[in-house]
Design a protein around this motif. Sequence first.
Motif, mmCIF file in Angstrom:
data_model
loop_
_atom_site.group_PDB
_atom_site.id
_atom_site.type_symbol
_atom_site.label_atom_id
_atom_site.label_comp_id
_atom_site.label_asym_id
_atom_site.label_seq_id
_atom_site.Cartn_x
_atom_site.Cartn_y
_atom_site.Cartn_z
ATOM 1 N N GLU A 91 0.823 -1.205 0.000
ATOM 2 C CA GLU A 91 0.000 0.000 0.000
ATOM 3 C C GLU A 91 0.864 1.265 0.000
ATOM 4 O OE1 GLU A 91 -3.276 2.660 0.224
ATOM 5 O OE2 GLU A 91 -2.918 0.656 -0.624
ATOM 6 N N TYR A 92 1.931 1.258 0.761
ATOM 7 C CA TYR A 92 2.838 2.414 0.839
ATOM 8 C C TYR A 92 3.374 2.787 -0.544
ATOM 9 C CZ TYR A 92 7.326 4.758 1.969
ATOM 10 O OH TYR A 92 8.407 5.603 2.043
ATOM 11 N N TYR A 93 3.863 1.810 -1.269
ATOM 12 C CA TYR A 93 4.415 2.111 -2.597
ATOM 13 C C TYR A 93 3.314 2.437 -3.607
ATOM 14 C CZ TYR A 93 9.146 0.914 -1.159
ATOM 15 O OH TYR A 93 10.382 0.915 -0.540
ATOM 16 N N ARG A 94 2.174 1.764 -3.490
ATOM 17 C CA ARG A 94 1.062 2.054 -4.400
ATOM 18 C C ARG A 94 0.661 3.512 -4.280
ATOM 19 N NH1 ARG A 94 -3.783 3.395 -4.625
ATOM 20 N NH2 ARG A 94 -3.983 3.462 -2.348
ATOM 21 N N GLN A 95 0.595 4.023 -3.057
ATOM 22 C CA GLN A 95 0.187 5.405 -2.835
ATOM 23 C C GLN A 95 1.131 6.398 -3.524
ATOM 24 O OE1 GLN A 95 0.151 5.933 1.400
ATOM 25 N NE2 GLN A 95 -1.811 4.895 1.707
ATOM 26 N N ARG A 96 2.373 6.023 -3.720
ATOM 27 C CA ARG A 96 3.390 6.939 -4.241
ATOM 28 C C ARG A 96 3.714 6.694 -5.710
ATOM 29 N NH1 ARG A 96 3.045 6.292 0.800
ATOM 30 N NH2 ARG A 96 3.597 7.986 2.240
ATOM 31 N N ALA A 97 2.829 5.965 -6.394
ATOM 32 C CA ALA A 97 3.062 5.607 -7.790
ATOM 33 C C ALA A 97 2.979 6.795 -8.741
ATOM 34 C CB ALA A 97 2.068 4.528 -8.227
ATOM 35 N N GLY A 98 2.552 7.973 -8.251
ATOM 36 C CA GLY A 98 2.538 9.162 -9.095
ATOM 37 C C GLY A 98 3.917 9.733 -9.356
ATOM 38 N N ASN A 144 3.901 13.094 1.952
ATOM 39 C CA ASN A 144 3.166 13.584 0.780
ATOM 40 C C ASN A 144 3.192 12.520 -0.310
ATOM 41 O OD1 ASN A 144 2.793 16.704 1.452
ATOM 42 N ND2 ASN A 144 4.867 16.101 2.072
ATOM 43 N N PRO A 145 2.355 11.497 -0.171
ATOM 44 C CA PRO A 145 2.374 10.424 -1.163
ATOM 45 C C PRO A 145 2.084 10.910 -2.577
ATOM 46 C CG PRO A 145 0.471 10.233 0.306
ATOM 47 C CD PRO A 145 1.376 11.249 0.907
ATOM 48 N N ASP A 146 1.375 12.030 -2.692
ATOM 49 C CA ASP A 146 1.061 12.623 -3.995
ATOM 50 C C ASP A 146 1.980 13.814 -4.268
ATOM 51 O OD1 ASP A 146 0.015 14.158 -1.940
ATOM 52 O OD2 ASP A 146 -1.835 14.655 -3.000
ATOM 53 N N LEU A 147 3.246 13.697 -3.909
ATOM 54 C CA LEU A 147 4.169 14.824 -4.009
ATOM 55 C C LEU A 147 4.223 15.462 -5.395
ATOM 56 C CD1 LEU A 147 6.292 16.608 -2.596
ATOM 57 C CD2 LEU A 147 8.018 14.930 -3.325
ATOM 58 N N ASP A 151 -0.867 6.641 6.281
ATOM 59 C CA ASP A 151 -2.066 7.386 6.682
ATOM 60 C C ASP A 151 -1.962 8.884 6.408
ATOM 61 O OD1 ASP A 151 -0.136 7.922 8.595
ATOM 62 O OD2 ASP A 151 -1.483 7.689 10.320
ATOM 63 N N TYR A 152 -1.038 9.308 5.553
ATOM 64 C CA TYR A 152 -0.937 10.726 5.214
ATOM 65 C C TYR A 152 -1.984 11.106 4.168
ATOM 66 C CZ TYR A 152 3.478 11.146 7.766
ATOM 67 O OH TYR A 152 4.444 11.185 8.747
ATOM 68 N N PRO A 153 -2.529 12.324 4.239
ATOM 69 C CA PRO A 153 -3.591 12.732 3.311
ATOM 70 C C PRO A 153 -3.062 13.065 1.922
ATOM 71 C CG PRO A 153 -3.000 14.572 4.708
ATOM 72 C CD PRO A 153 -2.219 13.383 5.224
ATOM 73 N N VAL A 154 -3.959 12.998 0.944
ATOM 74 C CA VAL A 154 -3.640 13.427 -0.419
ATOM 75 C C VAL A 154 -4.569 14.579 -0.800
ATOM 76 C CG1 VAL A 154 -2.817 11.162 -1.106
ATOM 77 C CG2 VAL A 154 -5.222 11.740 -1.444
ATOM 78 N N LEU A 155 -4.182 15.300 -1.840
ATOM 79 C CA LEU A 155 -4.987 16.412 -2.296
ATOM 80 C C LEU A 155 -6.277 15.942 -2.954
ATOM 81 C CD1 LEU A 155 -2.299 18.607 -4.113
ATOM 82 C CD2 LEU A 155 -3.350 19.077 -1.898
#
Length: 364
Positions: free
Chosen positions: A41-48, A322-325, A353-357
């Motif tokens: 899940e951690y890496y999936r969130q940062r796939a951007g 910031n997973p959506d950095l 558990d960090y928020p995204v925009l």
Amino acid sequence: MTDKLFTPGRLGRIEIANRVVMAPLTRNRAFDRVPTDLMVEYYRQRAGAGLIVSEGTQISPVGQGYAWTPGIHTPAQVAGWRRVTDAVHAEGGRIVCQIWHVGRISLPAIIEGGLTPVAPSAIAARAKTFDGTNFAETGVPHALTLPEIEATLADYAHAAACAVEAGFDGVEIHAANGYLIDQFLRDTSNARTDAYGGPIANRVRFLREVLAAVTGAIGADRTGIRVSPWSNANAVGLDSDTPALCAAVAEVLNAHDLAFVHVVEGQTGGPRDTPDATLAAFRASLKAPYIANNGYTREMAVSAVASGRADAVAFGRAFIANPDLPARLRADVPLTPPRKEFFYGGGAEGYTDYPVLPVAVGRA
């Protein structure tokens, strides 16, 4: 007009959607040395990210230096990482595995089987590593024999092949931050008197052979490397002639058509105190795509890529909270600060558990 930082690019055979790279971040959550559901899940969130460089991933049991870090040398680890790469690819992302041998930055209590850490020479680092409870001081390592060096080179090739089997788009060889390859490069940590020690031409031999082993296993066009010539990470000490060492390292790297060279500009996670002339000369001497790293702000990153000083810019701690950095940087909105108490070890808190925009803002 869209800043070039947010446009597609190419690193070797790897097509990237933008030039914002996620730097490797050790988070100590692979409790059995195998990637977990939480890591997926951690890496999936940062796939951007245009490219994710995975956390340091040991190439062998003796290559491990910290508690709860993952490996890439067993079938179970390959299967675990395949779940991560599948999740990243399903989101349209790209990910490479940072293949890692820590050398002397370890403890027998951490290494499977209680083995003594290894290094070019039997010189203690006087550094500390995370043993699962505390940060403990490392001891005197065992100096690698020539047969052990050959076996370690085979471990690098095997790990690279395992990474490709696990679905990674390539690998990043960890040659930075005072770990094994860096220990061979510097006269502060390499006191050998054979063909791997002494003059710079000998001290770059291990690096040359690691590159040959890895590129031979998976191809140069999906092989990157990370270096930090000016960093004193893990108390490795600065070489007595860093400019000459940089020139020799560049010559070794340029012998292959690498996917990228990822450079820590200054102290790892610290001041950007790199001599400008030395950094410029090193950058100019490299023929592979250049990923800049260390303390970059949005403005610095936009400028570096627009000017051609970098082909991409890697961000580390900013990706933790910031997973959506990339979306946040593109929209030029404030970043969420990380919670440092959750950097190393733990569960979902301070990890996934960090928020995204909101989507509308992220596309601004």
